[in-house]
Design an enzyme around this catalytic site. Sequence first.
Site, PDB file in Angstrom:
ATOM      1  N   GLY A   1       0.854  -1.193   0.000  1.00 42.49           N
ATOM      2  CA  GLY A   1       0.000   0.000   0.000  1.00 42.49           C
ATOM      3  C   GLY A   1       0.881   1.231   0.000  1.00 42.49           C
ATOM      4  O   GLY A   1       0.542   2.283   0.553  1.00 42.49           O
TER       5      GLY A   1
ATOM      6  N   ALA B   1       1.769   3.370  -2.085  1.00 46.02           N
ATOM      7  CA  ALA B   1       1.370   4.622  -2.743  1.00 46.02           C
ATOM      8  C   ALA B   1       0.276   5.335  -1.957  1.00 46.02           C
ATOM      9  O   ALA B   1      -0.194   6.402  -2.360  1.00 46.02           O
ATOM     10  CB  ALA B   1       0.888   4.322  -4.169  1.00 46.02           C
TER      11      ALA B   1
ATOM     12  N   ILE C   1      -1.132   6.347   4.437  1.00 48.36           N
ATOM     13  CA  ILE C   1      -0.375   5.955   5.639  1.00 48.36           C
ATOM     14  C   ILE C   1       1.107   5.816   5.272  1.00 48.36           C
ATOM     15  O   ILE C   1       1.987   6.327   5.962  1.00 48.36           O
ATOM     16  CB  ILE C   1      -0.888   4.626   6.239  1.00 48.36           C
ATOM     17  CG1 ILE C   1      -2.289   4.822   6.833  1.00 48.36           C
ATOM     18  CG2 ILE C   1       0.071   4.101   7.320  1.00 48.36           C
ATOM     19  CD1 ILE C   1      -2.913   3.586   7.417  1.00 48.36           C
ATOM     20  N   ALA C   2       1.347   5.144   4.138  1.00 49.01           N
ATOM     21  CA  ALA C   2       2.738   4.925   3.717  1.00 49.01           C
ATOM     22  C   ALA C   2       3.470   6.256   3.536  1.00 49.01           C
ATOM     23  O   ALA C   2       4.659   6.366   3.850  1.00 49.01           O
ATOM     24  CB  ALA C   2       2.772   4.118   2.421  1.00 49.01           C
TER      25      ALA C   2
ATOM     26  N   GLY D   1      -3.662  -3.204   7.218  1.00 44.77           N
ATOM     27  CA  GLY D   1      -4.860  -3.062   6.377  1.00 44.77           C
ATOM     28  C   GLY D   1      -6.059  -3.762   6.997  1.00 44.77           C
ATOM     29  O   GLY D   1      -5.936  -4.876   7.510  1.00 44.77           O
TER      30      GLY D   1
ATOM     31  N   ASP E   1      -4.877   2.232  18.659  1.00 44.03           N
ATOM     32  CA  ASP E   1      -5.924   2.268  19.688  1.00 44.03           C
ATOM     33  C   ASP E   1      -5.289   2.412  21.071  1.00 44.03           C
ATOM     34  O   ASP E   1      -5.774   3.157  21.925  1.00 44.03           O
ATOM     35  CB  ASP E   1      -6.755   0.983  19.611  1.00 44.03           C
ATOM     36  CG  ASP E   1      -7.195   0.692  18.185  1.00 44.03           C
ATOM     37  OD1 ASP E   1      -7.994   1.467  17.654  1.00 44.03           O
ATOM     38  OD2 ASP E   1      -6.695  -0.280  17.589  1.00 44.03           O
TER      39      ASP E   1
ATOM     40  N   HIS F   1      -9.466  -4.888  16.152  1.00 46.14           N
ATOM     41  CA  HIS F   1      -9.307  -3.474  15.784  1.00 46.14           C
ATOM     42  C   HIS F   1     -10.590  -3.049  15.061  1.00 46.14           C
ATOM     43  O   HIS F   1     -10.651  -2.950  13.852  1.00 46.14           O
ATOM     44  CB  HIS F   1      -8.093  -3.269  14.878  1.00 46.14           C
ATOM     45  CG  HIS F   1      -8.044  -1.880  14.297  1.00 46.14           C
ATOM     46  ND1 HIS F   1      -7.772  -0.770  15.054  1.00 46.14           N
ATOM     47  CD2 HIS F   1      -8.275  -1.421  13.046  1.00 46.14           C
ATOM     48  CE1 HIS F   1      -7.836   0.303  14.287  1.00 46.14           C
ATOM     49  NE2 HIS F   1      -8.140  -0.065  13.073  1.00 46.14           N
TER      50      HIS F   1
END
Length: 330
Positions: free
Chosen positions: A11, A13, A16-17, A130, A159, A187
Amino acid sequence: MAEPIRVVVTGAAGQIAYSLLYSIAKGDVFGKDQPIVLVLLDIPPMVPVLEGVVMELQDCALPLLREVLPTASPDEAFKDCDAAILVGSMPRKEGMERKDLLKANTNIFKVQGAALDKFAKKTVKVLVVGNPANTNCLVAAKSAPSIPKQNFSCLTRLDHNRASSQVAMRCGVSSDKVKNVIIWGNHSSTQYPDVHHAKVDVNGAETDAYDAVKDEAWLRGDFISTVQQRGAAIIKARKLSSAMSAAKAICDHMRNIWFGTKEGEFISMGVYAAGNSYGIAEDLIYSFPVQIKDKTWKIVDGLPINDFSRKKMDATAAELVEERDMALSL
Ligand code: NAI
């Protein structure tokens, strides 16, 4: 200097990255003297975006960053990797059924688990971010039978950090004065943020969180729902999901795996439940309090659990059993 380690971020792109890669590349996670080869995995349509991320990482001129490799092939990405942070997943689209979302993600994490099994080092540490993170982690672990289940975990540190921060703000202390909050379970909004075993440093004296906060109604009410609903509140305000705080939590989690937890402290992470901890059903990735030493986590056992906690721990376990059964039936 040490040999470079290979760190994969999927992920890569995504948003978060974009916050995460810089912290990893500058040494916040694996140490200031550990050179890194960063492997960026995303889906084929995102490869042009990855090229941009590669250019930016090069432009940061970071001494520890030896190479940045963009790819859309899981087999290529996971080759000989030491750490894999699985951020990329299928987001929920409007009108999408939960079952369809689980199905799409089960497919992604089966493929990635199988590629890890075939190509990664057997010592690889895999962190799944993810969503649905716990169940995706279980699917990945089951698809990689040659890698120990101990090496897989999912992110509930965000969390955990949210819970610590809420207590710290309530007590008027900085967040490092709060320790040993626990996130139990999934989560998701059924997670149970628990402060029965948490301590707050109040003017140098280690105090039970309940005594430091002095507001049981808040701790059993708004505190829990604020942490459970925090992700949704951020999406509502920002029109995007948590990214900066998620990236920070990923760094905290991986750094603890690499370097261990402090003496007398525990943190929360989703780990494989083998059936003998706190009466939680086996074969789930469930968030527990853990301590880490020599890159190996151990569930903190024997904490007394009252009826209030028991009900909440079981409710979030029931949701995970349902998710698991649905994912495995697909
Ligand atoms: P984003 O949508 O900005 O980025 C996701 C990226 O993953 C996209 O570039 C997409 O192309 C890529 N992707 C999709 N399928 C992929 C595949 N099969 N292989 C490789 N890459 C793939 O999303 P964002 O904000 O970065 O969030 C990523 C995930 O993290 C979401 O599932 C989100 O719900 C989850 N999340 C989990 C948290 C936790 O505490 N566990 C906290 C915050 C977010």
